[in-house]
Design a protein around this motif. Sequence first.
Motif, PDB file in Angstrom:
ATOM      1  N   UNK A   4       0.854  -1.178   0.000  1.00 20.49           N
ATOM      2  CA  UNK A   4       0.000   0.000   0.000  1.00 20.49           C
ATOM      3  C   UNK A   4       0.897   1.238   0.000  1.00 20.49           C
ATOM      4  N   UNK A  35      -7.535   5.070   8.521  1.00 20.37           N
ATOM      5  CA  UNK A  35      -7.509   5.099   9.970  1.00 20.37           C
ATOM      6  C   UNK A  35      -6.803   6.371  10.438  1.00 20.37           C
ATOM      7  N   UNK A  37      -4.531   7.599  13.658  1.00 25.69           N
ATOM      8  CA  UNK A  37      -3.809   7.119  14.833  1.00 25.69           C
ATOM      9  C   UNK A  37      -3.204   8.319  15.560  1.00 25.69           C
ATOM     10  N   UNK A  42      -4.256   3.449  19.658  1.00 22.38           N
ATOM     11  CA  UNK A  42      -4.361   2.562  18.518  1.00 22.38           C
ATOM     12  C   UNK A  42      -5.112   3.233  17.384  1.00 22.38           C
ATOM     13  N   UNK A  43      -4.966   2.718  16.179  1.00 20.35           N
ATOM     14  CA  UNK A  43      -5.685   3.306  15.043  1.00 20.35           C
ATOM     15  C   UNK A  43      -7.196   3.227  15.221  1.00 20.35           C
ATOM     16  N   UNK A  45     -10.792   3.622  12.928  1.00 19.59           N
ATOM     17  CA  UNK A  45     -11.304   3.691  11.561  1.00 19.59           C
ATOM     18  C   UNK A  45     -12.043   5.003  11.322  1.00 19.59           C
ATOM     19  N   UNK A  91      -3.410   6.439   8.447  1.00 21.76           N
ATOM     20  CA  UNK A  91      -3.025   5.163   7.849  1.00 21.76           C
ATOM     21  C   UNK A  91      -4.055   4.729   6.829  1.00 21.76           C
ATOM     22  N   UNK A 104      -5.779  -7.243   6.564  1.00 23.00           N
ATOM     23  CA  UNK A 104      -5.622  -5.857   6.139  1.00 23.00           C
ATOM     24  C   UNK A 104      -4.130  -5.536   6.058  1.00 23.00           C
ATOM     25  N   UNK A 106      -1.319  -2.584   5.652  1.00 24.56           N
ATOM     26  CA  UNK A 106      -1.225  -1.166   5.957  1.00 24.56           C
ATOM     27  C   UNK A 106      -0.117  -0.484   5.164  1.00 24.56           C
ATOM     28  N   UNK A 107      -0.368   0.785   4.826  1.00 29.85           N
ATOM     29  CA  UNK A 107       0.664   1.618   4.241  1.00 29.85           C
ATOM     30  C   UNK A 107       1.528   2.233   5.325  1.00 29.85           C
ATOM     31  N   UNK A 108       2.539   3.012   4.922  1.00 30.09           N
ATOM     32  CA  UNK A 108       3.462   3.603   5.898  1.00 30.09           C
ATOM     33  C   UNK A 108       2.873   4.759   6.681  1.00 30.09           C
TER      34      UNK A 108
END
Lengths: 115, 115
Positions: A4, A35, A37, A42-43, A45, A91, A104, A106-108
Amino acid sequence: EAGVAQSPRYKIIEKRQSVAFWCNPISGHATLYWYQQILGQGPKLLIQFQNNGVVDDSQLPKDRFSAERLKGVDSTLKIQPAKLEDSAVYLCASSHGTGGAYEQYFGPGTRLTVT
Amino acid sequence: AQTVTQSQPEMSVQEAETVTLSCTYDTSENNYYLFWYKQPPSRQMILVIRQEAYKQQNATENRFSVNFQKAAKSFSLKISDSQLGDTAMYFCAFILGSGNTPLVFGKGTRLSVIA
């Protein structure tokens, strides 16, 4: 397989300015998530897309946040106007489908600082 | 609504030792998945291990294993032979098995592996 992708990685803006984040999910993934964060948490949604339709945006502050996923691939998340409390890492994640059976990825992330 | 609680904000472990991270959750559903995610400093979140609620056998991935106690709603992560690269934030997360409900994260545990 490419992961991602997100851009930019970092962004600093002043309050009341606008900002946009971009996400390119893994090829073939129908579901895309954004998301938020906040530091030390925590992240959470913000919005979930299935192809180019919104599945869940119940946690999205719609008076200032908007998101779209044109053509069911890339997605953009926008904040206008930004507030100090929007400082966070945003995110993007994607998966083949919805529910726990689908991992899922995740991207950076994009780290946003609002001053 | 589902909730996830991680009661250990920070932990440390000596290299090559074993450490256990705690997680409890609350749900009235029977079909769900539990996850441990790892978020290294300034790097993206990756899945460490997954547990399906209907499986009695605890999941294992190399040095990582879980202790899933469904009746107690407990889901701890054990890291054996800790390595410096295990230093990261660890998040416990929950999602229902089907439908479009979101992945719910705990607040995370910051793990430091000391040489």
